[in-house]
Design an enzyme around this catalytic site. Structure first.
Site, mmCIF file in Angstrom:
data_model
loop_
_atom_site.group_PDB
_atom_site.id
_atom_site.type_symbol
_atom_site.label_atom_id
_atom_site.label_comp_id
_atom_site.label_asym_id
_atom_site.label_seq_id
_atom_site.Cartn_x
_atom_site.Cartn_y
_atom_site.Cartn_z
ATOM 1 N N GLU A 1 -3.235 123.641 27.067
ATOM 2 C CA GLU A 1 -2.443 123.080 28.166
ATOM 3 C C GLU A 1 -2.490 121.579 28.262
ATOM 4 O O GLU A 1 -3.518 120.744 28.354
ATOM 5 C CB GLU A 1 -2.907 123.792 29.314
ATOM 6 N N CYS B 1 -0.891 117.220 35.979
ATOM 7 C CA CYS B 1 -0.166 117.478 34.776
ATOM 8 C C CYS B 1 1.445 117.719 34.993
ATOM 9 O O CYS B 1 2.263 117.183 34.542
ATOM 10 C CB CYS B 1 -0.686 118.469 33.961
HETATM 11 P P1 NAD Z 1 -8.488 114.276 27.582
HETATM 12 O O1 NAD Z 1 -7.750 114.967 26.563
HETATM 13 O O2 NAD Z 1 -8.946 113.007 27.240
HETATM 14 O O3 NAD Z 1 -9.881 115.060 27.807
HETATM 15 C C1 NAD Z 1 -9.832 116.631 28.206
HETATM 16 C C2 NAD Z 1 -11.320 117.205 27.801
HETATM 17 O O4 NAD Z 1 -11.403 117.337 26.329
HETATM 18 C C3 NAD Z 1 -12.467 116.453 28.463
HETATM 19 O O5 NAD Z 1 -13.304 117.423 28.651
HETATM 20 C C4 NAD Z 1 -13.105 115.700 27.211
HETATM 21 O O6 NAD Z 1 -14.521 115.500 27.409
HETATM 22 C C5 NAD Z 1 -12.554 116.820 26.028
HETATM 23 N N1 NAD Z 1 -12.453 116.018 24.731
HETATM 24 C C6 NAD Z 1 -12.019 114.764 24.249
HETATM 25 N N2 NAD Z 1 -11.806 114.504 23.104
HETATM 26 C C7 NAD Z 1 -12.068 115.645 22.357
HETATM 27 C C8 NAD Z 1 -12.121 116.196 20.985
HETATM 28 N N3 NAD Z 1 -11.835 115.396 20.175
HETATM 29 N N4 NAD Z 1 -12.438 117.566 20.839
HETATM 30 C C9 NAD Z 1 -12.596 118.133 21.989
HETATM 31 N N5 NAD Z 1 -12.808 117.985 23.269
HETATM 32 C C10 NAD Z 1 -12.473 116.659 23.592
HETATM 33 O O7 NAD Z 1 -7.722 114.673 28.930
HETATM 34 P P2 NAD Z 1 -7.932 113.808 30.238
HETATM 35 O O8 NAD Z 1 -7.762 112.493 30.283
HETATM 36 O O9 NAD Z 1 -9.404 114.347 30.816
HETATM 37 O O10 NAD Z 1 -6.946 114.606 31.339
HETATM 38 C C11 NAD Z 1 -5.667 114.061 31.501
HETATM 39 C C12 NAD Z 1 -4.667 114.859 30.443
HETATM 40 O O11 NAD Z 1 -4.730 116.279 30.903
HETATM 41 C C13 NAD Z 1 -3.366 114.479 30.967
HETATM 42 O O12 NAD Z 1 -2.473 114.202 29.902
HETATM 43 C C14 NAD Z 1 -2.730 115.773 31.715
HETATM 44 O O13 NAD Z 1 -1.528 115.754 31.672
HETATM 45 C C15 NAD Z 1 -3.124 116.602 31.127
HETATM 46 N N6 NAD Z 1 -3.503 118.009 31.796
HETATM 47 C C16 NAD Z 1 -2.821 119.132 31.391
HETATM 48 C C17 NAD Z 1 -2.849 120.252 32.394
HETATM 49 C C18 NAD Z 1 -1.797 121.508 31.883
HETATM 50 O O14 NAD Z 1 -2.215 122.348 32.618
HETATM 51 N N7 NAD Z 1 -1.213 121.399 30.947
HETATM 52 C C19 NAD Z 1 -3.821 120.337 33.392
HETATM 53 C C20 NAD Z 1 -4.295 119.329 33.695
HETATM 54 C C21 NAD Z 1 -4.441 117.992 32.994
#
Ligand code: NAD
Length: 472
Positions: free
Chosen positions: A244, A278
């Site tokens: 997501e 999001c």
């Molecule tokens: P992010 O991608 O930076 O991090 C998300 C998670 O992934 C964190 O727990 C992080 O530690 C982990 N992570 C980071 N790099 C990784 C890797 N290489 N491998 C595995 N895990 C890794 O996102 P964020 O800044 O925490 O969240 C914001 C984003 O999330 C926005 O783009 C938002 O739109 C999206 N979001 C989407 C939904 C949805 O349901 N579609 C819901 C909430 C947020």
């Protein structure tokens, strides 16, 4: 349960301190206020092996026993909601009332998911044979969550994964680990050891998990860029994946709207949780006949809504959750300034070192400006004029994202007709941000891969197994 005591991981049914620690910052002050464990590779191995061991008996328990434990979890969460909300506000930034909305939503979610039942399909039931397909769990689930809705996102993964008969290792964002660690603590005695593991750590932990060979499935919520790395990491072992991801959601405001009735709803559809949602409205397309009227109303709200520390009474919108995101939003603002775009801002915000940005509307910027093209994920909203419905639908759809969208019109039939032409997984007509546990949520295009919620979401944690039984 006390919320101000130590924060420890839950690994194989036990409370485990980190071999090291990460700082947790209160975004309303910019100051470190707590430490969270930094899970070592060895500790992660223990969590995965504990989860693997627990899986064997967990998957064979009657579904009703798994349901009952999820209901018990929902009760414990409800009992601890107020105390957890205070911790939530300190680490996430959202005012306590908003934190409670998320926690109580998660209580309802646990309860609703606990009532689901995976289907059984019978393709043939004759004298010759019976052909029956049922759904079986996958194994150990790797769940990785973001910082904007830490409790909801944890529960959206945990509830269906466990109901389906999987075990799980759950990792919150390094920016918001505390509430999720507390969830692990609260639920530790409800589920058998190893069924629910919660680990926290720095930037290295996510990739360590998604490449770990012990997981059968990854459920990830976060940015599209990270989602692509997760999908690549999963390919090595062909792990099942649900992603997501980000969105750049368009809302279309038709000329017939009652501005006084919709302005506040549109405002919070864009700015609730300081626009870190999001599915928030991130591009607001407004018909030229109502453009100025809506702009003036939104600006008036921006000037009156109190932005500040979520721990203070009366605060409606908190800070941006972390420094990286704060700097990203400041960068978009700077880009808008450099390009001489018209910037309209709401009330002043605290200047105490917290990550505050005033509510900002960019008045009719060019379609190709960064603030329109990129997901801001912060309180800077481009408002764009239109006069032709086909043209505006084309503009709304001209995005690599396809998460959600909204249409505002007095004419509901017309609103639905426009909604059907929007290329996203969710579209609202005269409402916004409304999601349900029994209804599929799925990002189209680069906003996702797979489904969360609804029976479809539950089945993402299962695989079909068909049994052919000869009767002749
Ligand atoms: P992010 O991608 O930076 O991090 C998300 C998670 O992934 C964190 O727990 C992080 O530690 C982990 N992570 C980071 N790099 C990784 C890797 N290489 N491998 C595995 N895990 C890794 O996102 P964020 O800044 O925490 O969240 C914001 C984003 O999330 C926005 O783009 C938002 O739109 C999206 N979001 C989407 C939904 C949805 O349901 N579609 C819901 C909430 C947020």
């Amino acid at each position: 349960m006390r919320m101000d005591d130590g924060f420890e991981m839950t690994i194989d049914g036990r409370s485990v301190a980190g071999s090291d620690f990460i700082d947790v910052i209160n975004p309303a002050t910019g100051q470190v206020f707590a430490m969270a464990p930094d899970c070592s590779p060895d500790q992660l191995d223990k969590a995965v092996s504990g989860a693997k061991k627990a899986y064997l008996s967990w998957r064979s328990r009657p579904l009703d026993e798994r349901r009952d434990m999820l209901i018990r979890a929902s009760k414990v969460l409800a009992e601890n909601a107020e105390a957890l909300a205070r911790t939530f506000t300190r680490e996430q930034g959202r005012p306590v009332q908003g934190a409670l909305v998320e926690i109580r939503g998660a209580v309802d979610w646990l309860r609703a998911v606990s009532q689901m039942t995976p289907p059984v399909h019978v393709s043939e039931d004759s004298d010759a044979q019976r052909v029956e397909t049922r759904y079986v769990p996958l194994g150990v689930v790797c769940a990785v969550a973001p910082w904007n809705f830490p409790i909801a996102m944890a529960v959206w993964k945990m509830a269906p994964a466990l109901l389906a008969g999987n075990t799980i290792v759950l990792k919150p964002s390094p920016y918001t680990p505390l509430c999720t660690l507390k969830l692990g603590e609260m639920f530790r005695d409800i589920f058998p050891a190893g069924v629910l593991n919660v680990v926290s750590g720095g930037d290295q932990l996510g990739p360590l998990m998604t490449t770990h060979p012990g997981f059968a499935k990854i459920s990830f919520t976060g940015s599209t860029a990270t989602g692509k790395s997760v999908l690549a990491a999963a390919a090595r072992d062909l792990k099942r994946v649900t992603l997501e991801l980000g969105g750049n959601d368009a809302a279309i405001v038709m000329p017939d709207v009652d501005l006084d009735a919709v302005a506040q709803k549109i405002f919070f559809g864009a700015f609730y949780n300081t626009a870190q949602i999001c599915v928030a409205t991130k591009r607001l397309y407004v018909h030229e006949q109502v453009y100025e009227g809506l702009r003036d109303r939104l600006l008036k709200l921006a000037k009156t809504v109190k932005v500040g520390d979520g721990a203070n009474q009366g605060t409606v919108l908190g800070p941006i959750q972390n420094k990286r995101q704060y700097e990203r939003v400041l960068g978009l603002l700077e880009d808008a300034r450099t390009n001489n775009l018209t910037i309209l801002q709401g009330a002043d915000v605290p200047t105490n070192g917290g990550y505050f940005v005033p509510i900002t509307i960019v008045d009719n910027p060019p379609e190709n400006s960064r603030v329109v093209q990129e997901e801001a994920f912060g309180p800077i909203l481009p408002m764009l004029r239109f006069n032709d419905i086909d043209d505006v639908i084309e503009r709304a759809n001209a995005s690599d994202y396809g998460l959600a969208g909204a249409v505002w019109s007095k004419d509901i039939e017309k609103g639905v007709e426009v909604a059907r032409r929007i290329e996203t997984g969710t579209v609202w007509v005269n409402q916004n941000l409304n999601l349900r546990p029994d209804t599929p949520f799925s990002g189209h295009k680069q906003s996702g891969f797979g489904v969360e919620n609804g029976i479809e979401g539950l089945l993402e944690y299962m695989a079909p197994q068909t049994i052919y039984i000869a009767r002749a």
